[in-house]
Each structure stands twice: as structure tokens, then as C-alpha cells.
Scaffold this active site. Structure first.
Site, PDB file in Angstrom:
ATOM      1  N   ASP A  44       0.790  -1.356   0.167  1.00  8.69           N
ATOM      2  CA  ASP A  44      -0.012  -0.064   0.090  1.00  8.69           C
ATOM      3  C   ASP A  44       0.906   1.145  -0.034  1.00  8.69           C
ATOM      4  O   ASP A  44       2.153   1.172  -0.199  1.00  8.69           O
ATOM      5  CB  ASP A  44      -1.003   0.074   1.162  1.00  8.69           C
ATOM      6  CG  ASP A  44      -0.445   0.103   2.390  1.00  8.69           C
ATOM      7  OD1 ASP A  44       0.898   0.326   2.539  1.00  8.69           O
ATOM      8  OD2 ASP A  44      -0.945   0.279   3.624  1.00  8.69           O
ATOM      9  N   CYS A  53       3.399  -3.033   4.203  1.00  7.97           N
ATOM     10  CA  CYS A  53       2.366  -2.119   4.413  1.00  7.97           C
ATOM     11  C   CYS A  53       2.967  -1.344   5.466  1.00  7.97           C
ATOM     12  O   CYS A  53       4.093  -1.456   5.684  1.00  7.97           O
ATOM     13  CB  CYS A  53       0.957  -2.518   4.572  1.00  7.97           C
ATOM     14  SG  CYS A  53       0.718  -3.350   6.267  1.00  7.97           S
ATOM     15  N   THR A 105       2.561  -1.723   8.781  1.00  9.65           N
ATOM     16  CA  THR A 105       2.823  -2.451   9.890  1.00  9.65           C
ATOM     17  C   THR A 105       3.273  -3.955   9.568  1.00  9.65           C
ATOM     18  O   THR A 105       3.951  -4.769  10.220  1.00  9.65           O
ATOM     19  CB  THR A 105       1.688  -2.748  11.050  1.00  9.65           C
ATOM     20  OG1 THR A 105       0.629  -3.218  10.300  1.00  9.65           O
ATOM     21  CG2 THR A 105       1.377  -1.309  11.721  1.00  9.65           C
ATOM     22  N   HIS A 149       9.193 -24.072   8.811  1.00 10.64           N
ATOM     23  CA  HIS A 149       8.339 -24.935   9.502  1.00 10.64           C
ATOM     24  C   HIS A 149       6.743 -24.762   8.969  1.00 10.64           C
ATOM     25  O   HIS A 149       6.106 -25.563   9.158  1.00 10.64           O
ATOM     26  CB  HIS A 149       8.439 -24.369  11.103  1.00 10.64           C
ATOM     27  CG  HIS A 149       9.469 -25.070  11.719  1.00 10.64           C
ATOM     28  ND1 HIS A 149       9.374 -25.179  13.117  1.00 10.64           N
ATOM     29  CD2 HIS A 149      10.481 -25.730  11.558  1.00 10.64           C
ATOM     30  CE1 HIS A 149      10.700 -25.644  13.690  1.00 10.64           C
ATOM     31  NE2 HIS A 149      11.451 -26.072  12.687  1.00 10.64           N
ATOM     32  N   HIS A 206       5.712 -30.978   9.968  1.00 14.08           N
ATOM     33  CA  HIS A 206       5.526 -29.645   9.700  1.00 14.08           C
ATOM     34  C   HIS A 206       4.336 -29.609   8.562  1.00 14.08           C
ATOM     35  O   HIS A 206       3.592 -28.650   8.678  1.00 14.08           O
ATOM     36  CB  HIS A 206       6.575 -28.725   9.389  1.00 14.08           C
ATOM     37  CG  HIS A 206       7.795 -28.704  10.560  1.00 14.08           C
ATOM     38  ND1 HIS A 206       7.395 -28.242  11.769  1.00 14.08           N
ATOM     39  CD2 HIS A 206       8.661 -29.249  10.497  1.00 14.08           C
ATOM     40  CE1 HIS A 206       8.117 -28.283  12.647  1.00 14.08           C
ATOM     41  NE2 HIS A 206       9.389 -28.777  11.878  1.00 14.08           N
TER      42      HIS A 206
HETATM   43  C1  RB5 Z   1      -2.176   2.615   6.288  1.00 16.91           C
HETATM   44  O1  RB5 Z   1      -2.092   3.815   7.356  1.00 16.91           O
HETATM   45  C2  RB5 Z   1      -1.820   1.689   7.509  1.00 16.91           C
HETATM   46  O2  RB5 Z   1      -3.044   1.339   8.054  1.00 16.91           O
HETATM   47  C3  RB5 Z   1      -1.453   0.140   6.600  1.00 16.91           C
HETATM   48  O3  RB5 Z   1      -0.484   0.606   5.826  1.00 16.91           O
HETATM   49  C4  RB5 Z   1      -1.130  -0.815   7.589  1.00 16.91           C
HETATM   50  O4  RB5 Z   1      -0.230  -0.465   8.396  1.00 16.91           O
HETATM   51  C5  RB5 Z   1      -2.315  -1.619   8.097  1.00 16.91           C
HETATM   52  O5  RB5 Z   1      -2.123  -2.737   8.661  1.00 16.91           O
END
Ligand code: RB5
Length: 149
Positions: free
Chosen positions: A7, A64, A66, A97, A132
Site C-alpha cells: 500500500d 504495508c 505494520t 516450519h 510440519h
Molecule cells: C495505513 O495507514 C496503514 O494502516 C497500513 O499501511 C497498515 O499498517 C495496516 O495494517
């Protein structure tokens, strides 16, 4: 061939990973997004994972903010085992695994150096099989509505 996607938050890290893939002569299909304009991660996750399930790509790498949202979306695609990794050990063992076929990382969580180490071990570690495989089959059983207990 690697499917790679992100993203807007993951876009800068995706671009760094593409440089690593270029340097190591590893082919990739970049499913987007292509700039830092707001972009919903589920779209990239589904596009990249569809390429893995169809056999056009061997693995997917997704970024993304996180690494979590995009991994949740990826794991909804039948046949995808996505792992959100922030360090080397987890990336190594999710291959050994879990036979993970999709690596997810958070551009707001880890630096580029750590991310590239993670990509490297993820792409160069094989699946151990054996017990596994049974556990992976159980994951599929859950997806198919079978009770394990
Ligand atoms: C975008 O702001 C953020 O929410 C997205 O990149 C991600 O971290 C969501 O899990």
C-alpha cells in the site's frame, strides 16, 4: 518469479526490495501500488497472492505500514500462508516450519537493512517437511471447515 506489492505506507520499502531483487537477478511482478498516494492494502495483497496461487509466481512479498493488515488480507486467499515478520529468526522459521509462501513486512516497523536480511533468508530457506507438513495440512483443514478436535 516473485510477486511484490504494497500500500502507500509500504511503497518506499517495496522499492528498496525491488533494488535487492534486481541486484540478485530475481524476477518480479510488481502489482502496485506505484506511489505514496493512499492505496488500500487488500487490493495489492489479493493481486500478488493470486499470482502465487495460479503458479505464475513462486512467492509473494508484501509491505504495508505494520505488515499486519496486508498479511491478514493475504491469509484470506486460499492457498496462501502469509507471515508478518519483523526479524530474521521468524522469517527463517516460517520457511522451515510453515512453508510460508508470502512474506509481509511493515515499513513503519523495521529499517531497510533488516528488511533486506529478512527477504534474503525468506527466499533462500527451504521447507523442512515431515511433521510440519501435517500441521500445515491442519491449517488447510480449518479453512475447509473440518474440526480438528
Ligand atoms: C495505513 O495507514 C496503514 O494502516 C497500513 O499501511 C497498515 O499498517 C495496516 O495494517
Amino acid at each position: 518469479m516473485i510477486a511484490i506489492g504494497s500500500d502507500h505506507a509500504g511503497f518506499p520499502l517495496k522499492e528498496e526490495i525491488k533494488k535487492y531483487l534486481d541486484e540478485n537477478k530475481i524476477g518480479y511482478n510488481d502489482v502496485g501500488c506505484y506511489n505514496t498516494d493512499s492505496f488500500d492494502y487488500a487490493i495489492s495483497a489479493q493481486k500478488a497472492c493470486d499470482l502465487v496461487v495460479s503458479g505464475e509466481c513462486d512467492k509473494a512479498i508484501l509491505c504495508c505500514g505494520t505488515g499486519i493488515g496486508i498479511s491478514m488480507a493475504a491469509n484470506k486467499v486460499d492457498g496462501i500462508r502469509a507471515a508478518a515478520c519483523s526479524e530474521y529468526f521468524s522469517a527463517k522459521y516460517t520457511r522451515l516450519h510453515n512453508d510460508a509462501n508470502c512474506l509481509c513486512m511493515g515499513a513503519r516497523v523495521i529499517g531497510v537493512g533488516e528488511a533486506l536480511e529478512i527477504v534474503d533468508v525468506f527466499l533462500n530457506t527451504g521447507f523442512e517437511g515431515g511433521r510440519h507438513q501435517r500441521r500445515i495440512d491442519q491449517i488447510m483443514d480449518i479453512q475447509n471447515g473440518k474440526k480438528l478436535y
